[in-house]
Structure formats: structure tokens, C-alpha cells
Motif scaffolding. Structure first.
Motif, mmCIF file in Angstrom:
data_model
loop_
_atom_site.group_PDB
_atom_site.id
_atom_site.type_symbol
_atom_site.label_atom_id
_atom_site.label_comp_id
_atom_site.label_asym_id
_atom_site.label_seq_id
_atom_site.Cartn_x
_atom_site.Cartn_y
_atom_site.Cartn_z
ATOM 1 N N GLY A 73 0.821 -1.210 0.000
ATOM 2 C CA GLY A 73 0.000 0.000 0.000
ATOM 3 C C GLY A 73 0.849 1.251 0.000
ATOM 4 N N TYR A 74 1.790 1.312 0.900
ATOM 5 C CA TYR A 74 2.575 2.531 1.079
ATOM 6 C C TYR A 74 3.250 3.024 -0.199
ATOM 7 N N PRO A 75 3.912 2.122 -0.979
ATOM 8 C CA PRO A 75 4.614 2.622 -2.183
ATOM 9 C C PRO A 75 3.675 3.294 -3.190
ATOM 10 N N LYS A 76 2.372 3.004 -3.125
ATOM 11 C CA LYS A 76 1.424 3.604 -4.069
ATOM 12 C C LYS A 76 0.940 4.971 -3.616
ATOM 13 N N LEU A 77 1.282 5.361 -2.401
ATOM 14 C CA LEU A 77 0.755 6.613 -1.859
ATOM 15 C C LEU A 77 1.518 7.825 -2.353
ATOM 16 N N GLY A 78 2.633 7.580 -3.057
ATOM 17 C CA GLY A 78 3.403 8.696 -3.593
ATOM 18 C C GLY A 78 4.197 9.437 -2.535
ATOM 19 N N LEU A 79 4.395 8.805 -1.407
ATOM 20 C CA LEU A 79 5.209 9.415 -0.351
ATOM 21 C C LEU A 79 6.674 9.056 -0.586
ATOM 22 N N PRO A 80 7.584 9.655 0.167
ATOM 23 C CA PRO A 80 9.010 9.335 -0.027
ATOM 24 C C PRO A 80 9.239 7.827 -0.029
ATOM 25 N N GLU A 81 10.098 7.353 -0.940
ATOM 26 C CA GLU A 81 10.297 5.919 -1.060
ATOM 27 C C GLU A 81 11.336 5.409 -0.083
ATOM 28 N N PHE A 82 11.084 4.216 0.441
ATOM 29 C CA PHE A 82 12.036 3.570 1.332
ATOM 30 C C PHE A 82 12.330 2.179 0.805
ATOM 31 N N SER A 83 13.488 1.642 1.210
ATOM 32 C CA SER A 83 13.784 0.249 0.883
ATOM 33 C C SER A 83 12.860 -0.643 1.693
ATOM 34 N N TYR A 84 12.772 -1.916 1.298
ATOM 35 C CA TYR A 84 11.923 -2.843 2.051
ATOM 36 C C TYR A 84 12.391 -2.963 3.499
ATOM 37 N N THR A 85 13.707 -2.910 3.684
ATOM 38 C CA THR A 85 14.218 -3.007 5.057
ATOM 39 C C THR A 85 13.654 -1.871 5.917
ATOM 40 N N TRP A 86 13.685 -0.670 5.369
ATOM 41 C CA TRP A 86 13.184 0.458 6.166
ATOM 42 C C TRP A 86 11.675 0.424 6.327
ATOM 43 N N LEU A 87 10.977 -0.041 5.318
ATOM 44 C CA LEU A 87 9.528 -0.200 5.477
ATOM 45 C C LEU A 87 9.228 -1.216 6.579
ATOM 46 N N ALA A 88 10.053 -2.290 6.632
ATOM 47 C CA ALA A 88 9.872 -3.285 7.690
ATOM 48 C C ALA A 88 10.115 -2.658 9.064
ATOM 49 N N ILE A 89 11.146 -1.809 9.147
ATOM 50 C CA ILE A 89 11.451 -1.147 10.425
ATOM 51 C C ILE A 89 10.282 -0.258 10.845
ATOM 52 N N ILE A 90 9.722 0.461 9.874
ATOM 53 C CA ILE A 90 8.585 1.335 10.206
ATOM 54 C C ILE A 90 7.403 0.510 10.700
ATOM 55 N N ALA A 91 7.102 -0.579 9.981
ATOM 56 C CA ALA A 91 5.965 -1.425 10.384
ATOM 57 C C ALA A 91 6.174 -1.985 11.784
ATOM 58 N N LEU A 92 7.375 -2.535 12.024
ATOM 59 C CA LEU A 92 7.664 -3.105 13.349
ATOM 60 C C LEU A 92 7.602 -2.047 14.442
ATOM 61 N N SER A 93 8.095 -0.848 14.151
ATOM 62 C CA SER A 93 8.124 0.205 15.162
ATOM 63 C C SER A 93 6.722 0.653 15.535
ATOM 64 N N LEU A 94 5.889 0.895 14.516
ATOM 65 C CA LEU A 94 4.520 1.350 14.790
ATOM 66 C C LEU A 94 3.764 0.313 15.607
ATOM 67 N N TYR A 95 4.000 -0.962 15.268
ATOM 68 C CA TYR A 95 3.288 -2.041 15.955
ATOM 69 C C TYR A 95 3.788 -2.201 17.393
ATOM 70 N N THR A 96 5.106 -2.285 17.546
ATOM 71 C CA THR A 96 5.669 -2.543 18.867
ATOM 72 C C THR A 96 5.432 -1.370 19.822
ATOM 73 N N ALA A 97 5.373 -0.162 19.270
ATOM 74 C CA ALA A 97 5.180 1.027 20.108
ATOM 75 C C ALA A 97 3.902 0.925 20.932
ATOM 76 N N THR A 98 2.855 0.282 20.371
ATOM 77 C CA THR A 98 1.605 0.180 21.130
ATOM 78 C C THR A 98 1.815 -0.663 22.386
ATOM 79 N N TYR A 99 2.602 -1.733 22.241
ATOM 80 C CA TYR A 99 2.853 -2.586 23.410
ATOM 81 C C TYR A 99 3.718 -1.856 24.423
ATOM 82 N N ILE A 100 4.717 -1.141 23.928
ATOM 83 C CA ILE A 100 5.592 -0.410 24.850
ATOM 84 C C ILE A 100 4.799 0.668 25.587
ATOM 85 N N ALA A 101 3.896 1.333 24.865
ATOM 86 C CA ALA A 101 3.072 2.366 25.505
ATOM 87 C C ALA A 101 2.266 1.770 26.649
ATOM 88 N N GLU A 102 1.711 0.581 26.429
ATOM 89 C CA GLU A 102 0.900 -0.039 27.475
ATOM 90 C C GLU A 102 1.752 -0.501 28.648
#
Lengths: 215, 274
Positions: A73-102
């Protein structure tokens, strides 16, 4: 042993990528988790509402779906492009942050309310009340569940293998192309994961000891 | 605070003084400092404060008494907005209490608060407890704040404990540190929310002595307490609350010898039976 030594290049690249994913995701999710966790105990209703919304939305979404979103989805949004590695880091960070917040929020709740009241009563505003008074006392209670979240994060990095990121979870696939027996390869991968988790557990023990003395 | 203050901030009023109000002469003038107007407070269906009107003048010591559950602690906590109110308004030194954020924090810095359960910062030394506010909120230099803090701790009689942790002190000592912590901010008014209720009997006096001295130096004080001896000795005015209302306000001698309302008579008679 031969399986490991003959394919050391695959193992090294794989685990190096795993560590890159883990370290960056741990860093970003801790920072983001701290912000969201503080939002959830903020006196401002809008902040509390946003924090709750974010946690409920992202935590209730399967991690694989979040990966799908960032991979396709993200690559189609026309936002700055990232490598798959960085997209993975973003996905993991957004997800894990919810657990850390709790985890952090439950830690804040272990500190008696009077501590925050006393801090506010001498004129400290919200952020210094949290950073100077509440958090230092919450850390000790937070360390064990925080480390559990990091261990889960470490293992969650393997999902990135399904999205063209060559990390430890992908080692088996690469090794199989060279005709190596899958079972042995996977045992080695599991072994290195256990070593990594033990390192985290060791750090946890050190931190717990250190904060115990601080009381 | 500001640089032109520094000249007379140090030891001008001598070692017996707490060095608190910025202008001790104002104590005698009696301008209104805290004004509580038509305040209502609910906890769900429970009407905790009913149409409260109270004015505390500069230099005045107001003691709030009443049976437990009468709303006296709640009233005390509304004055620096640790409890929000549902209607009415509260003004301190002419300024309406801000809703939240920096303005509220700034106002709280001018209102000292002493809690029933001391609430010293458990992870900080006694000295750090007292210097946190001055350094973080007032922007004082550490050395300067520490010097002032040590002097304050000396005056409340816990100077030798400065480098210990709160848990190593007795309750009475902790409460005196809490008073020093509040005084370090040079507040305009001090709120005491049942400051001796969590103390063993032999420690009550050491805290009350500090409060009596503070009162005699002209500090404006609102004191919620069950200590009738303190009320007689130090109060300018006694406010009697019952069931969320202010039932009676009078000078201490008048109130204790000749209470007007039945509820006050009933309350006082219960105190004397044991």
C-alpha cells in the motif's frame, strides 16, 4: 556443523539484517511508545483520546497486515520511497510502540498518585512531572515486561522474510536453494535466536539490579 | 528569582525567619489573597462541595475543621486545582485559576501544599526533594538552591538528614521536609491537608511547632486539621464544614466556647467525650 560453516555467508547476512531491524525498531518503538504512553496519562482529553485510538487501532491489527500495508500500500501513496528493510522497520516500530506504551502506562500506575500530585503542587508541568518524578520510579516495575516486548519484537522481525527482506527468517529459503537440509538449518537459526534472547535476558537482569539499588 | 531580588533574599530577616512571603509587611494589610466563590463540586452523584464561599486574607491563618467526609480536604485541594470544580470560581492573588498547562503550573508554584501522606519524592534525597522545584521551576542555580534548601532544612530541624532518602526518616521528619520543600518555592499561601493525621502522636507536636512558627511569621495559611489545640493557638479564623457546606465561621475562641450551629455543637461535644 558443516551446514553452518558451508553457508556462513547466508547466516551472517541474515542475522546482520535481523539485528539492524531489531535495533532500529527497538529504538523507534521505545521513543514512540514513550510519547503514546505519556499521552494516555495526559490531563488533556484530546491527547488521551488520540493515544487510546492509536493503541487500539494498531495493536488490534495483525502484524502481517501492517506489513502488507507497508509493502504494497505505502509505495502507491506517492510518499518518499524507502527500501523494504526500512519499510519493515517502520511497520515493526509502529506495531511494537503500542505494546511499549501499554507497558509504560502500567508502570506509571505503580507509582503512587501522591508523587505526581506533589510534583504538580510545586509547579512542575506535565512533562517534567513525568520525567523527573514518575518515570524514574516506574522504571523498575517496567523492566521485565519491557524486555518481554523487545524479545517478541526480535522474533517478529522474521515476518519481514515474507516481504523480500533477507533476514534470519529467510535463511532457510536461501540455504534450501543450495540443497541444505531444512531441519538442520532451522535448528541453527533457532539456536542463534536463543543466544540473542539470552543476551536480552542478561541485560534485563543487569538493569533490574541497577534500579533496585537506586531505591 | 530576578537578579534585583538577590540583594535582600539571603539573611536579611535573621536566622529565626523562614524567609517565605516576598513582602512580610503585607501580612498586616489583610488584602484578600484567596477568594473562593460559589464553588460546587460533585463526585458523580455525590455533592462534595455545596455553594462554598471563602476569602482568605494575606497573612491570615484559616483552620478548616469538621467531621470526616465533610469536604474539607476537597476544598483544600481545589485551591491549587488538584481537584477540579464543577461551578463557581477560585482566584488567587487576583488571578483566576487557569484550566491546565503552563499557566496552572506557574500558579501552583506560588501555592505551597503539604499532604497528609507527606508525598516526598521516594527516589530523591531529602536535599533533592527541596531543590527540585527551585531549580526546575524557578530556574535557580543548583549551588544557590542547595544552600537555601540546607538553611530551610536546618530551620525545620532536619538539617543533618539532608543526604538521606525519605524512607530513612520518621514520619514527623518527612512531614517537616515536605514543609521545607513547599517553602523553598517562596509561596504566597500554604495549604495544609491534614498534615498530622498520618503521624504517631509523639511526632505531631514537632510538625505543629513548625506550623505555629510559620503562622507567627505572617505566612498565609489554610490548614485542614483535627488538631484543636493548633486551631486555638494559631488560627485567626476557624471554618467549620459539615456535609459539603461551610456551616460556621468564627474566631477560634468564639467558635470553641460559643458555637452557634447545632452541627458544630454536636461535633465539638464528640471531641470532648474522650
Amino acid at each position: 556443523m558443516d551446514v553452518l560453516l558451508n553457508n556462513l555467508d547466508i547466516f551472517v547476512v541474515g542475522f546482520r539484517t535481523t539485528l539492524v531491524l531489531f535495533v532500529w525498531s527497538a529504538l523507534f518503538s521505545t521513543v514512540l511508545g514513550l510519547i503514546v504512553g505519556m499521552m494516555r496519562v495526559s490531563p488533556v482529553p484530546v491527547m488521551r483520546g488520540f493515544g487510546t485510538f492509536y493503541v487500539n487501532l494498531v495493536r488490534n491489527t495483525p502484524l502481517t497486515l501492517i506489513f502488507f500495508f507497508f509493502a504494497f500500500g505505502y509505495p502507491k501513496l506517492g510518499l518518499p520511497e524507502f527500501s523494504y528493510t526500512w519499510l519493515a522497520i517502520i511497520a515493526l516500530s509502529l506495531y511494537t510502540a503500542t505494546y511499549i506504551a501499554e507497558v509504560l502506562r502500567s508502570g506509571f500506575n505503580t507509582v503512587p498518585l501522591g508523587q505526581a500530585e506533589a510534583a504538580r503542587a510545586i509547579g512542575l508541568s506535565f512533562v517534567p512531572t513525568m520525567t523527573r518524578v514518575v518515570m524514574p520510579q516506574a522504571f523498575r516495575a517496567v523492566i521485565p515486561p519491557f524486555m518481554s516486548v523487545l524479545i517478541a519484537l526480535l522474533k517478529n522481525t522474521t515476518i519481514a522474510a515474507g516481504f523480500s527482506v533477507h533476514e534470519a527468517g529467510a535463511i532457510r529459503a536461501y540455504a534450501s536453494e543450495r540443497g541444505e537440509p531444512a531441519m538442520i538449518v532451522l535448528l541453527w537459526v533457532a539456536f542463534f535466536f536463543i543466544v540473542l534472547v539470552m543476551i536480552l535476558a542478561y541485560i534485563q537482569r543487569r538493569l533490574e539490579k541497577r534500579w533496585k539499588v537506586a531505591r | 528569582m530576578e537578579s534585583n531580588d538577590q540583594g535582600d533574599s539571603a539573611d536579611k530577616r535573621g536566622p529565626a525567619s523562614f524567609e517565605t512571603t516576598s513582602n512580610p509587611i503585607a501580612a498586616a494589610t489583610g488584602e484578600p489573597l484567596v477568594i473562593v466563590e460559589d464553588v460546587e463540586k460533585y463526585y458523580g452523584d455525590f455533592h462534595a462541595l455545596k455553594n462554598i464561599n471563602l476569602t482568605v486574607n494575606k497573612g491570615e491563618v484559616v483552620v478548616v475543621i469538621g467531621p470526616s467526609g465533610s469536604g474539607k480536604s476537597t476544598l483544600c485541594r481545589t485551591i491549587n486545582r488538584l481537584e477540579t470544580i464543577n461551578a463557581g470560581q477560585i482566584r488567587i492573588d487576583g488571578k483566576k485559576l487557569p484550566e491546565e498547562g503552563k499557566a496552572l503550573a506557574a500558579l501552583r508554584a506560588d501555592v505551597g501544599m503539604v499532604f497528609q501522606s507527606f508525598n516526598l519524592f521516594a527516589h530523591k534525597t531529602i536535599l533533592e526533594n527541596v531543590t527540585l522545584g527551585p531549580t526546575r521551576v524557578r530556574g535557580q542555580k543548583r549551588a544557590e538552591a542547595e544552600e537555601a534548601a540546607r538553611a530551610l532544612l536546618e530551620r525545620v530541624g532536619v538539617g543533618v538528614q539532608a543526604d538521606k532518602m525519605p524512607a530513612q526518616l520518621s514520619g514527623g521528619q518527612q512531614q517537616r521536609v515536605a514543609i521545607a520543600r513547599a517553602l523553598a518555592m517562596k509561596p504566597k499561601v500554604m495549604l495544609f491537608d491534614e498534615p498530622t493525621s498520618a503521624l504517631d502522636p509523639e511526632m505531631i507536636n514537632e510538625v505543629l511547632d513548625v506550623m505555629v512558627q510559620l503562622a507567627s511569621e505572617g505566612m498565609t495559611m489554610v490548614v485542614v486539621t483535627h488538631e484543636m489545640g493548633f486551631a486555638r493557638k494559631a488560627a485567626d479564623r476557624v471554618v467549620f464544614m459539615s456535609e459539603g457546606e461551610i456551616v460556621e465561621e468564627a474566631e477560634p475562641e468564639e467558635f470553641f466556647t460559643n458555637p452557634k450551629s447545632d452541627r458544630a455543637k454536636d461535633f465539638l461535644s464528640k471531641l470532648l467525650t474522650h
